[in-house]
Structures are given as C-alpha cells and as structure tokens.
Design an enzyme around this catalytic site. Structure first.
Site, PDB file in Angstrom:
ATOM      1  N   VAL A   1       0.879  -1.266   0.000  1.00  0.00           N
ATOM      2  CA  VAL A   1      -0.096  -0.006   0.201  1.00  0.00           C
ATOM      3  C   VAL A   1       0.850   1.210   0.085  1.00  0.00           C
ATOM      4  O   VAL A   1       1.876   1.201   0.694  1.00  0.00           O
ATOM      5  CB  VAL A   1      -0.892   0.060   1.138  1.00  0.00           C
ATOM      6  N   CYS A   2       0.688   1.971  -0.948  1.00  0.00           N
ATOM      7  CA  CYS A   2       1.436   3.564  -1.057  1.00  0.00           C
ATOM      8  C   CYS A   2       2.847   3.224  -1.231  1.00  0.00           C
ATOM      9  O   CYS A   2       3.290   2.589  -2.322  1.00  0.00           O
ATOM     10  CB  CYS A   2       0.895   4.189   0.163  1.00  0.00           C
ATOM     11  N   LEU A   3       3.697   3.528  -0.040  1.00  0.00           N
ATOM     12  CA  LEU A   3       5.067   3.248  -0.358  1.00  0.00           C
ATOM     13  C   LEU A   3       5.456   1.808  -0.586  1.00  0.00           C
ATOM     14  O   LEU A   3       6.261   1.283  -1.020  1.00  0.00           O
ATOM     15  CB  LEU A   3       5.871   3.680   0.909  1.00  0.00           C
TER      16      LEU A   3
ATOM     17  N   MET B   1       3.738  -0.464  -2.173  1.00  0.00           N
ATOM     18  CA  MET B   1       3.489  -1.012  -3.749  1.00  0.00           C
ATOM     19  C   MET B   1       4.576  -0.222  -4.366  1.00  0.00           C
ATOM     20  O   MET B   1       5.500  -1.016  -5.229  1.00  0.00           O
ATOM     21  CB  MET B   1       2.356  -0.126  -3.912  1.00  0.00           C
TER      22      MET B   1
END
Length: 447
Positions: free
Chosen positions: A359-361, A363
């Site tokens: 998720v976010c960082l 990914m």
C-alpha cells in the site's frame, strides 16, 4: 480537537496515530475514520475543527476588516465562530440519502481543565441556551480506575472532573464510566450522588470481548430510551432490527476459531494506531471469511543486514515472524529509514510466492524490488531516496511542491481508469471501468 495545528497532516504517527484522509483531501485525526466506518458516512475536512483552524478563520476575518475595527476577543468572537461552525456543519448531509441530519454528535477532545479547551467549553456553555435544553445533551466520559492491589473502583477522578465541568457552566446529562470491570451498584450510586445525576444516567462501559459489543452494552443500559426522552426525538420505539444483525455479527466475531496471520512490515509498528485503517481493513476482511486475525508487527529496520551485525537476536526474531505469516502487508510511510528492510520482505514474499499487498510506499518499493532483482536494474530506486538514480522507477508527481510540508500531496478521493480488462487488479475490483480510492502521497510509479 483543541490543538493549535490547522489539521493532522504533519503529525508524527508516534504522537497521534495515523493521519486519516477524507474524500475532499482533509487530513484529520484517526477518530474521524472510526466515525466513518461505524456510521457509514462521508465526512469533510470541516467536520474536524481545531483551535488552529478557528483562530486562522477569525484572524483572516479581522484582516479583511469584517469586525469593523472592533477589538477581537476570545469571548465573544472565537466562541461565536465555534458555534456558527458547528451549526453550519450540522445541516450538511453526510450519507447517501442526502437528507439533513437530525442529530449532530460533537466530540470535544482533551481533558476538562485543559487551557486549550476553554474557548470550546465556553462556546458550548452558551450554545446550550441558544438551542434550548431539549436540543442539547452533554455526555461526560470519565475513567474509573481499579488498582489491582486493592480491586476497589475509584470514583474520585470522576467526581473531580464533573465538579470542574459544572464550575465551567456545563452539567453532564450522562456520565459514561470507562472501567475494566462492570460498576458495582454502590459505586454507581456514589457517582450519582456526587455528580448530581440519576443512577440510570451513570453508564458503565467496561472491557468487552470486541468493540462490536459496545453499542449492545449501551442499548442494554437504556441509552437509546434516554435520548428519545431528553432530546424529544421523533423516532418510534421499535424492535431493534439493526442491532439484532449487529448482535449476530458480534457473536460471530467471538466464535471465530481459525486464525489467519498477516505480517505487517512497517516503520511505526511500536504504536498500532499508526496503521489504524490498515488494521481495521484486515479485521473486516478476516471477519468476512470467518477467520480470526493475528497481526505480526515487524519493524522493517530489524530485517536489514545491519541489524544482523548489531542485534542478531532481533534480526532472527523478525525473520522468524515474517516466515511464519500467511501473508505479508507493507503499508505506507515517509523517508528512507527502514526501506531496505521492506524491500527484503517484499523480495522474500515474491520468491516464496507468499500473498503480498503493498500500500502506498509498500507498492512503490515492490516496483523497486522487481526492477532490481528481476529486470536487473541494480540502482533502480525512488527519486524520494535517490534523486540521481539512472532508473527512477518511482517519481514525484506534478502536484508535489518540495518547499512546504503541509498540503503538498495528492490528497483525497481520486478516480483511476483501468487500461486493460484482464488485469489482476481489475478482477479484484469486479471488472469495473474505474475505481475511486483515497490518496495521500507525493510520489507515483513512473509511467
């Protein structure tokens, strides 16, 4: 929230838990996340009022000359602004039916007696007379400690805080006692006598097996009936179909036997509130498939080779936790610390074919890991960590302004269009043309 910050955007996760992002890009306290999830509503940044926000609003009005040269005071100017803000927000629809709400719930953070809470308490003291008694209900939440050495429930903190609140002009209608065990009848009567409320207005919220039991606990103690009477609500007293469903869910939660363990690899794992929304999403997913959730918190720095040299025991314990989990989740974060540990965890999950979600960082680092170890771009990196890399697989977005920290990200609900119909992500979202999710980031995968 009585703090001076304009919003929660620049808070450290260790100090205040996660920053919750709303549809309109508002960065707010994680409490608003709980309200959205429990009540199935959509809030805006104006639903979160801070001291900083109200002072900024009043000072801007003063600069524009709206006060016509008057001296601006906390009372009446700040207190009036608070009341007008609450009245304005109370009329705005927050759910899908688009109807004007019948009840507005206001949570005043902090503790009675805090200096920064004073303008708010004074505003609500005036407010109760403006809107009349039948339209105002004050609930005072207080801790009733029970020292393990004596086992006696102590009412003194509750008595003192109620006395102080009454001295400021607000009398509680309900005293909600947060305690580890159910309140004894004698303790309830004591609180009733010293706090000037009826015994049925003393509500006990003791420790329960899950948070889903709390509404049932309140219902059992007649809270709904009290509101119907005191606020003269135009609602028929009917069998609680919704709460029957709720009770079924709470019972199901307590009966779960099979366990699903997820390794959460992050930088702020010492405080689980730092990842409150991620944890709640995992809990809801586990409940949907009738599994009990076990989260293994792993500090990403513990997975790095440097920890093997300095603290080998921590290093091996962290890897043991990771290897024993059913799946791996790497959430968001900011800054370079711990990123190599996250990349190690991502590489391990890919090679072992473990279910993985970034998720976010998380990914972005999955893209970095794949670029380095599969595509052979050894120096692949995000420009956040290495601006001079020859393979910038994650880059900053056009919205990003590097000068100022607050409000410089892609924030809030954003629409993403699917370019291909047969992708894994498209199938997970049910073969839709687009999806709408909330964002909070400065960097994105390089297209």
């Amino acid at each position: 929230d009585p703090y001076i910050n304009i919003d929660a955007g620049t808070f450290s996760p260790y100090e205040h838990g996660e920053v919750f992002v709303l549809d309109d890009g508002g960065e707010v306290d994680l409490d608003l996340g709980n309200y959205e999830r429990f009540l199935d509503i959509r809030l805006t940044k104006d639903n979160n009022l801070t001291t900083g926000k109200i002072y900024q609003y009043v000072i801007n009005k003063e600069r524009k000359g709206d006060y016509l040269g008057k001296t601006v005071h906390v009372v009446p100017h700040i207190t009036d602004a608070i009341q007008r803000w609450v009245m304005r927000q109370a009329l705005i629809p927050v759910d899908e039916d688009g109807l004007e709400p019948q009840v507005c719930v206001i949570e005043l953070g902090g503790t009675v007696g805090d200096i920064e809470s004073m303008p708010f308490i004074e505003a609500f003291r005036q407010f109760q007379f403006k809107v009349k008694r039948e339209n105002f209900c004050n609930i005072h939440v207080s801790l009733v400690p029970q020292p393990s050495s004596t086992g006696e429930q102590k009412t003194k903190p509750t008595q003192n805080s109620v006395r102080e609140l009454r001295g400021l002009g607000l009398s509680p209608d309900l005293v909600v006692c947060r305690c580890s065990n159910p309140l004894d009848t004698s303790v309830k009567e004591k609180i009733s006598m010293f706090c000037h409320v009826e015994p049925e207005q003393v509500i006990c919220v003791h420790d329960v097996s899950s948070i889903y039991r709390v509404p049932l606990l309140l219902e059992e103690q007649g809270v709904v009936d009290y509101f119907l009477r005191s606020l003269e609500l135009p609602i028929e007293r009917q069998s609680r179909k919704m709460l029957m469903k709720w009770k079924e869910m709470a019972d199901r939660y307590d009966r779960l036997l099979e366990t699903c363990s997820i390794a959460l690899v992050g930088k702020y794992t010492k405080l689980s509130d730092s990842y409150a929304s991620v944890i709640k999403a995992l809990e809801h997913s586990a409940l949907a498939i009738n599994h009990k959730l076990e989260i293994k918190y792993i500090d990403s720095t513990d997975l790095e080779p440097s920890t093997l040299q300095e603290e080998p025991v921590r290093y091996h314990e962290a890897w043991q936790k990771l290897c024993s989990a059913h799946g791996v989740l790497v959430p968001g974060g900011f800054g370079v610390r711990g990123t190599e540990g996250k990349i190690q965890a991502i590489a391990w999950a890919r090679k072992q074919k473990k279910p993985f979600l970034g998720v976010c960082l998380g990914m972005q680092l999955a893209v970095v890991e794949f670029s380095r170890n599969v595509l052979g771009w050894q120096d692949a990196n995000s420009t956040e960590f290495d601006p001079k890399t020859s393979h910038p697989v994650v880059i900053d977005m056009p919205e990003h302004n590097p000068g100022q920290m607050g409000g410089t990200m892609r924030l809030g609900k954003s629409r993403t269009l699917f370019q291909t119909k047969n992708s894994v992500m498209s199938k997970l979202y049910g073969d839709t043309d687009y999806l709408e999710e909330r964002h909070r980031h400065r960097f994105e995968v390089n297209p």
